[in-house]
Design an enzyme around this catalytic site. Structure first.
Site, PDB file in Angstrom:
ATOM      1  N   ILE A   1       0.873  -1.172   0.000  1.00  0.00           N
ATOM      2  CA  ILE A   1       0.000   0.000   0.000  1.00  0.00           C
ATOM      3  C   ILE A   1       0.918   1.232   0.000  1.00  0.00           C
ATOM      4  O   ILE A   1       1.770   1.358   0.875  1.00  0.00           O
ATOM      5  CB  ILE A   1      -0.897   0.047   1.255  1.00  0.00           C
ATOM      6  CG1 ILE A   1      -1.715  -1.237   1.419  1.00  0.00           C
ATOM      7  CG2 ILE A   1      -1.815   1.256   1.200  1.00  0.00           C
ATOM      8  CD1 ILE A   1      -2.488  -1.314   2.733  1.00  0.00           C
ATOM      9  N   VAL A   2       0.771   2.094  -1.023  1.00  0.00           N
ATOM     10  CA  VAL A   2      -0.179   2.055  -2.113  1.00  0.00           C
ATOM     11  C   VAL A   2       0.497   1.506  -3.373  1.00  0.00           C
ATOM     12  O   VAL A   2       1.720   1.549  -3.502  1.00  0.00           O
ATOM     13  CB  VAL A   2      -0.758   3.454  -2.411  1.00  0.00           C
ATOM     14  CG1 VAL A   2      -1.720   3.902  -1.315  1.00  0.00           C
ATOM     15  CG2 VAL A   2       0.324   4.489  -2.609  1.00  0.00           C
TER      16      VAL A   2
ATOM     17  N   VAL B   1       2.927   3.812  -5.440  1.00  0.00           N
ATOM     18  CA  VAL B   1       4.151   4.285  -4.785  1.00  0.00           C
ATOM     19  C   VAL B   1       4.928   3.099  -4.221  1.00  0.00           C
ATOM     20  O   VAL B   1       5.942   2.683  -4.767  1.00  0.00           O
ATOM     21  CB  VAL B   1       3.840   5.330  -3.697  1.00  0.00           C
ATOM     22  CG1 VAL B   1       5.120   5.783  -3.008  1.00  0.00           C
ATOM     23  CG2 VAL B   1       3.114   6.537  -4.301  1.00  0.00           C
ATOM     24  N   CYS B   2       4.468   2.548  -3.135  1.00  0.00           N
ATOM     25  CA  CYS B   2       5.233   1.499  -2.439  1.00  0.00           C
ATOM     26  C   CYS B   2       5.486   0.281  -3.319  1.00  0.00           C
ATOM     27  O   CYS B   2       6.624  -0.180  -3.438  1.00  0.00           O
ATOM     28  CB  CYS B   2       4.498   1.101  -1.163  1.00  0.00           C
ATOM     29  SG  CYS B   2       4.162   2.499  -0.074  1.00  0.00           S
ATOM     30  N   THR B   3       4.430  -0.247  -3.931  1.00  0.00           N
ATOM     31  CA  THR B   3       4.593  -1.433  -4.770  1.00  0.00           C
ATOM     32  C   THR B   3       5.397  -1.103  -6.025  1.00  0.00           C
ATOM     33  O   THR B   3       6.361  -1.803  -6.359  1.00  0.00           O
ATOM     34  CB  THR B   3       3.220  -2.012  -5.173  1.00  0.00           C
ATOM     35  OG1 THR B   3       2.461  -2.295  -3.996  1.00  0.00           O
ATOM     36  CG2 THR B   3       3.382  -3.279  -5.976  1.00  0.00           C
TER      37      THR B   3
END
Length: 255
Positions: A147-148, A151-153
């Protein structure tokens, strides 16, 4: 006459191109349970409210299911969080920060797995401890969700690809603020060679064969818990076998 010859030449060229495309082997990237690492990436309780592209109940189950893949296939696991602790980035305090911890159900699954609490890096791969934990696992295939999504993934997936890893993004366990944003993020990852996959696809690819171990005996109860739509297929079949009675008209459906 010249026009006809030109058209014939174009058609012949197209035919050759199509034939070449049909006969050129396309490499397939398959998951190998002996070469895979599961990453639990910023699936934090404080970030959970940002997810608007899934039903909240469904998404809660999806992130727990993603995490449980490691238990089913005995995969090494690396967990990481962002801004979990309060205070300045360089001063770690013991109170929770705005993004909060990982859900306790996930933490209880892996009490001894590395948990990297990033204090500023948005891209997990920018954190040297996270890099060290991933490299220490000595696996070339990374399964992740976060998440999110955008961004993160995405940031971690692209960085891992740039570092030579094969990456599978679990699209059912990565969530973000809208379906529009999720689609753009998934396209960006796909263009970089990230494999976008569902939970069921990841599990089946890791298993490969129902006769293997983990196979039917281990995977069906797991699916019944985390992917009940297939668990109920097995339940229906089991009930039919145990009962052994056909309703009038069913014999016609069986040929």
């Amino acid at each position: 006459m010249k026009l006809n010859l030109a058209l014939l030449s174009i058609m012949a060229g197209l035919s050759s191109t199509i034939h070449a495309q049909m006969t050129t082997p396309v490499p397939i990237d398959r998951l190998d349970k002996n070469d895979s690492l599961l990453v639990i990436l910023d699936l934090q309780v404080g970030l959970y409210d940002l997810v608007r592209d899934f039903d909240p109940t469904v998404y809660r189950n999806n992130i727990i299911a993603h995490s449980a893949i490691g238990k089913l296939f005995d995969l090494p696991v690396v967990m990481t969080t962002s801004a979990q602790q309060d205070g300045h980035w360089f001063l770690i305090r013991h109170t929770q920060g705005p993004n909060g911890p990982l859900p306790k159900e996930i933490l209880e699954m892996y009490p001894h797995a590395p948990l990297i609490m990033r204090q500023g890096e948005v891209d997990a791969w920018d954190n040297s401890d996270f890099q060290a934990a991933v490299r220490a696992a000595n696996k070339s295939q990374i399964i992740l969700a976060g998440i999110v999504t955008d961004v993160c993934t995405t940031f971690a997936a692209l960085s891992l690809r740039a570092s030579g890893y094969s990456v599978w993004a679990n699209v059912e366990a990565s969530g973000t603020t809208s379906a529009l944003v999720a689609g753009a993020a998934n396209r960006r990852m796909q263009q970089a060679g990230v494999n976008l996959a569902s939970l069921f696809s990841i599990v089946c690819d890791l298993m490969r064969d129902w006769r293997d171990t983990p196979g039917s005996a281990q995977v069906l109860p797991w699916l019944d818990q985390y992917f009940p739509v297939y668990g109920f297929v097995a339940r229906g079949h089991g009930t039919a076998v145990e009962n052994g009675t056909l309703v009038p008209g069913e014999e016609q459906l069986l040929g």
